[in-house]
Motif scaffolding. Structure first.
Motif, PDB file in Angstrom:
ATOM      1  N   VAL A   1       9.765  13.749   2.192  1.00  0.00           N
ATOM      2  CA  VAL A   1       9.252  12.975   3.311  1.00  0.00           C
ATOM      3  C   VAL A   1       9.750  11.549   3.162  1.00  0.00           C
ATOM      4  O   VAL A   1       9.713  10.992   2.065  1.00  0.00           O
ATOM      5  N   ASP A   2      10.212  10.963   4.262  1.00  0.00           N
ATOM      6  CA  ASP A   2      10.611   9.559   4.247  1.00  0.00           C
ATOM      7  C   ASP A   2       9.365   8.708   4.448  1.00  0.00           C
ATOM      8  O   ASP A   2       8.717   8.773   5.495  1.00  0.00           O
ATOM      9  N   LEU A   3       9.024   7.929   3.454  1.00  0.00           N
ATOM     10  CA  LEU A   3       7.859   7.057   3.532  1.00  0.00           C
ATOM     11  C   LEU A   3       8.304   5.637   3.810  1.00  0.00           C
ATOM     12  O   LEU A   3       9.382   5.217   3.384  1.00  0.00           O
ATOM     13  N   PRO A   4       7.471   4.850   4.509  1.00  0.00           N
ATOM     14  CA  PRO A   4       7.827   3.449   4.726  1.00  0.00           C
ATOM     15  C   PRO A   4       7.758   2.694   3.406  1.00  0.00           C
ATOM     16  O   PRO A   4       7.040   3.105   2.482  1.00  0.00           O
ATOM     17  N   PRO A   5       8.512   1.608   3.284  1.00  0.00           N
ATOM     18  CA  PRO A   5       8.478   0.850   2.024  1.00  0.00           C
ATOM     19  C   PRO A   5       7.088   0.263   1.785  1.00  0.00           C
ATOM     20  O   PRO A   5       6.379  -0.104   2.724  1.00  0.00           O
ATOM     21  N   VAL A   6       6.713   0.215   0.535  1.00  0.00           N
ATOM     22  CA  VAL A   6       5.408  -0.318   0.158  1.00  0.00           C
ATOM     23  C   VAL A   6       5.468  -1.838   0.205  1.00  0.00           C
ATOM     24  O   VAL A   6       6.358  -2.457  -0.379  1.00  0.00           O
ATOM     25  N   ARG A   7       4.521  -2.416   0.892  1.00  0.00           N
ATOM     26  CA  ARG A   7       4.442  -3.887   0.936  1.00  0.00           C
ATOM     27  C   ARG A   7       3.475  -4.353  -0.140  1.00  0.00           C
ATOM     28  O   ARG A   7       2.341  -3.881  -0.221  1.00  0.00           O
ATOM     29  N   THR A   8       3.930  -5.268  -0.957  1.00  0.00           N
ATOM     30  CA  THR A   8       3.062  -5.808  -1.998  1.00  0.00           C
ATOM     31  C   THR A   8       2.752  -7.260  -1.677  1.00  0.00           C
ATOM     32  O   THR A   8       3.604  -8.001  -1.190  1.00  0.00           O
ATOM     33  N   ARG A   9       1.545  -7.623  -1.944  1.00  0.00           N
ATOM     34  CA  ARG A   9       1.136  -9.011  -1.720  1.00  0.00           C
ATOM     35  C   ARG A   9       1.446  -9.821  -2.966  1.00  0.00           C
ATOM     36  O   ARG A   9       1.334  -9.318  -4.083  1.00  0.00           O
ATOM     37  N   PRO A  10       1.825 -11.096  -2.796  1.00  0.00           N
ATOM     38  CA  PRO A  10       2.057 -11.929  -3.976  1.00  0.00           C
ATOM     39  C   PRO A  10       0.753 -12.131  -4.742  1.00  0.00           C
ATOM     40  O   PRO A  10      -0.335 -12.102  -4.171  1.00  0.00           O
ATOM     41  N   VAL A  11       0.886 -12.339  -6.029  1.00  0.00           N
ATOM     42  CA  VAL A  11      -0.289 -12.524  -6.875  1.00  0.00           C
ATOM     43  C   VAL A  11      -1.003 -13.821  -6.526  1.00  0.00           C
ATOM     44  O   VAL A  11      -2.222 -13.869  -6.449  1.00  0.00           O
ATOM     45  N   HIS A  12      -0.224 -14.877  -6.279  1.00  0.00           N
ATOM     46  CA  HIS A  12      -0.793 -16.189  -5.961  1.00  0.00           C
ATOM     47  C   HIS A  12      -0.379 -16.566  -4.549  1.00  0.00           C
ATOM     48  O   HIS A  12       0.736 -16.288  -4.117  1.00  0.00           O
TER      49      HIS A  12
END
Length: 72
Positions: free
Chosen positions: A17-28
């Motif tokens: 399955v093609d999944l959308p890229p995971v968005r990560t939030r910055p730590v700070h």
């Protein structure tokens, strides 16, 4: 692509399955990132006010590093 998915699911394997890229939030946050250098400068200024010899040592060290890097 559907043949691949069907073939894998029929054989008991995981379906591709093609999944959308995971968005990560910055730590700070950006505001915190901008405050950190300012707090560092304030701490250095406070140390230099308490120890004027430290200011002289830092100045001499900076000048010597510039002279030793001189190509001539």
């Amino acid at each position: 692509m559907t043949k691949l998915i069907r073939a894998q699911s029929e054989s008991g394997g995981a379906a591709a399955v093609d999944l959308p890229p995971v968005r990560t939030r910055p730590v700070h946050s950006e505001a915190q990132t901008n405050r950190l250098p300012a707090q560092r400068v304030i701490a250095i200024q406070a140390e230099i006010m308490l120890r004027p010899n430290l200011a002289l040592c830092l100045l001499v060290e900076q000048r010597l590093s510039k002279v030793s890097d001189y190509p001539g």
